[in-house]
Design a protein around this motif. Structure first.
Motif, PDB file in Angstrom:
ATOM      1  N   GLY A   1       0.800  -1.225   0.000  1.00 33.70           N
ATOM      2  CA  GLY A   1       0.000   0.000   0.000  1.00 33.70           C
ATOM      3  C   GLY A   1       0.832   1.274   0.000  1.00 33.70           C
ATOM      4  O   GLY A   1       0.296   2.377   0.048  1.00 33.70           O
ATOM      5  N   ARG A   2       2.163   1.134  -0.046  1.00 29.59           N
ATOM      6  CA  ARG A   2       3.017   2.331  -0.126  1.00 29.59           C
ATOM      7  C   ARG A   2       2.897   2.902  -1.533  1.00 29.59           C
ATOM      8  O   ARG A   2       2.943   2.154  -2.508  1.00 29.59           O
ATOM      9  CB  ARG A   2       4.464   1.895   0.144  1.00 29.59           C
ATOM     10  CG  ARG A   2       5.399   3.015   0.468  1.00 29.59           C
ATOM     11  CD  ARG A   2       6.771   2.448   0.830  1.00 29.59           C
ATOM     12  NE  ARG A   2       6.840   1.877   2.156  1.00 29.59           N
ATOM     13  CZ  ARG A   2       7.729   0.940   2.530  1.00 29.59           C
ATOM     14  NH1 ARG A   2       8.631   0.504   1.678  1.00 29.59           N
ATOM     15  NH2 ARG A   2       7.706   0.446   3.754  1.00 29.59           N
ATOM     16  N   ASP A   3       2.736   4.225  -1.616  1.00 28.23           N
ATOM     17  CA  ASP A   3       2.639   4.858  -2.937  1.00 28.23           C
ATOM     18  C   ASP A   3       4.064   5.115  -3.448  1.00 28.23           C
ATOM     19  O   ASP A   3       4.783   5.955  -2.885  1.00 28.23           O
ATOM     20  CB  ASP A   3       1.852   6.177  -2.799  1.00 28.23           C
ATOM     21  CG  ASP A   3       1.777   6.938  -4.114  1.00 28.23           C
ATOM     22  OD1 ASP A   3       2.456   6.535  -5.085  1.00 28.23           O
ATOM     23  OD2 ASP A   3       1.038   7.937  -4.151  1.00 28.23           O
TER      24      ASP A   3
ATOM     25  N   ARG B   1       5.313   6.758  -5.766  1.00 27.49           N
ATOM     26  CA  ARG B   1       5.700   8.128  -6.169  1.00 27.49           C
ATOM     27  C   ARG B   1       5.950   8.997  -4.949  1.00 27.49           C
ATOM     28  O   ARG B   1       6.653   9.986  -4.992  1.00 27.49           O
ATOM     29  CB  ARG B   1       4.599   8.770  -7.016  1.00 27.49           C
ATOM     30  CG  ARG B   1       4.565   8.261  -8.446  1.00 27.49           C
ATOM     31  CD  ARG B   1       3.222   8.518  -9.041  1.00 27.49           C
ATOM     32  NE  ARG B   1       2.185   8.012  -8.134  1.00 27.49           N
ATOM     33  CZ  ARG B   1       0.893   8.111  -8.328  1.00 27.49           C
ATOM     34  NH1 ARG B   1       0.433   8.712  -9.384  1.00 27.49           N
ATOM     35  NH2 ARG B   1       0.021   7.609  -7.454  1.00 27.49           N
ATOM     36  N   ARG B   2       5.354   8.611  -3.830  1.00 29.74           N
ATOM     37  CA  ARG B   2       5.491   9.427  -2.630  1.00 29.74           C
ATOM     38  C   ARG B   2       6.684   8.998  -1.786  1.00 29.74           C
ATOM     39  O   ARG B   2       7.345   9.830  -1.177  1.00 29.74           O
ATOM     40  CB  ARG B   2       4.214   9.316  -1.783  1.00 29.74           C
ATOM     41  CG  ARG B   2       3.026  10.014  -2.428  1.00 29.74           C
ATOM     42  CD  ARG B   2       2.014  10.392  -1.374  1.00 29.74           C
ATOM     43  NE  ARG B   2       2.630  11.134  -0.288  1.00 29.74           N
ATOM     44  CZ  ARG B   2       2.351  10.939   0.991  1.00 29.74           C
ATOM     45  NH1 ARG B   2       1.488  10.036   1.374  1.00 29.74           N
ATOM     46  NH2 ARG B   2       2.948  11.670   1.922  1.00 29.74           N
TER      47      ARG B   2
ATOM     48  N   THR C   1       9.832   5.767  -0.985  1.00 30.86           N
ATOM     49  CA  THR C   1      10.455   4.469  -1.230  1.00 30.86           C
ATOM     50  C   THR C   1      11.516   4.227  -0.166  1.00 30.86           C
ATOM     51  O   THR C   1      12.143   5.174   0.326  1.00 30.86           O
ATOM     52  CB  THR C   1      11.024   4.363  -2.671  1.00 30.86           C
ATOM     53  OG1 THR C   1      11.373   3.028  -2.928  1.00 30.86           O
ATOM     54  CG2 THR C   1      12.234   5.249  -2.880  1.00 30.86           C
TER      55      THR C   1
END
Ligand code: SAM
Length: 280
Positions: free
Chosen positions: A81-83, A85-86, A88
């Motif tokens: 669920g980590r985005d 683009r936001r 890493t």
């Protein structure tokens, strides 16, 4: 953009980001770089970050718990669920995938990059499994810790941020630059100096010279001292191809070459044969 670096040696980074492009990018507010002392997330009075390896063997292994707690304090999103683009999360590791210019370009588009620096024999594998999006290696050698790797990644990424370099196009015309010959030609057509002469596209940069025109008996190639921009462009492309052929032939194999490049490469082979024959 923001970098969060998790390390047992935050002092390592005290001055490393205070020079040149990195310093300017920080002052301009293009990037924020924060370091986090892993020992601040330990649960015992000795501030223990490591433990013996299961299965025996030499050395110590960085524990998962302080690293997970550090990530939680930074409000790192759960891996699922980590985005991308936001945010890493990267583990520096000799066992990781190689760090390349194209990964630097990818990271330059992410809002926040969390870098986890290993030490000792490495890091409990569950950190990679459960918390990190990838393991990244900065080269085929073993360092004592991930800090140098983290600094390398920050440097390579920050200089790609819009506004970080003095000239907005500079990064496109460096070694490993984006393959964008049409843009390159457009830029040249603006009447400026021939910046695009090596055409980027994943090969190495061409040789650079500055004054004096002769140093220790070696003269700057004549073509660079005349004002013929087409001739300069061709010479630089040829020299970029030659450097790549000699130092990184693997890159040539992966690069889309034009008909002109192939002709230049044939010329380079002839030049090299002639030079070898001229040797005493
Ligand atoms: N036992 C590991 C191995 O053989 O792959 C080496 C561990 S090394 C001594 C300690 C830490 O340095 C690693 O956990 C990693 O964070 C960092 N490190 C070492 N070499 C690296 C490399 N080439 N690229 C990125 N990080 C590296």
């Amino acid at each position: 953009m923001r970098f969060d670096i998790i390390t047992i040696f935050p002092g390592f980074f005290t001055s490393i980001f205070e020079y040149g492009i990195l310093s300017r990018a920080r002052t301009q507010g293009l990037v924020e770089i924060a370091t986090h002392d892993l020992r601040g997330f330990t649960q015992d009075r000795h501030r223990t970050v490591d433990d013996r390896p299961f299965g025996g063997g030499e050395g110590m292994v960085l524990k998962a718990q302080p690293i997970f707690d550090a990530a939680a304090s930074l409000k790192v999103a759960a891996k699922t669920g980590r985005d991308p683009r936001r945010e890493t999360v990267i583990l520096l590791s000799a066992q990781g995938r190689p760090f390349t210019q194209s990964l630097a370009q990818e990271l330059a588009t992410v809002e926040r990059v969390v870098l986890i620096c290993g030490r000792y024999e490495g890091v409990d594998e569950r950190v990679s499994q459960l918390l990190c999006d990838r393991e990244v290696s900065i080269g085929d050698y073993v360092l004592s810790g991930g800090e140098l790797g983290a600094a390398v990644i920050v440097d390579a990424v920050v200089r790609l941020l819009p506004g970080a370099l003095g000239h907005p196009d500079s990064a496109r015309f460096e070694s490993f630059g984006a393959h964008d010959l049409s843009l390159a030609e457009d830029a040249d057509a603006s009447g400026g100096p021939p910046r695009t002469t090596h055409g980027a596209g994943g090969i190495l940069d061409y040789p650079h010279y500055t004054r004096p025109a002769e140093f220790e008996g070696v003269a700057v190639p004549e073509v660079l001292q005349g004002g013929n921009h087409d001739a300069i462009r061709l010479w630089r492309r040829k020299m970029a191809l030659r450097k790549t052929l000699e130092n990184r032939p693997d890159l040539l194999a992966k690069t889309e070459l034009s008909e002109q490049d192939r002709r230049l490469l044939r010329e380079i082979e002839r030049d090299r044969r002639r030079e070898a024959e001229d040797l005493p």
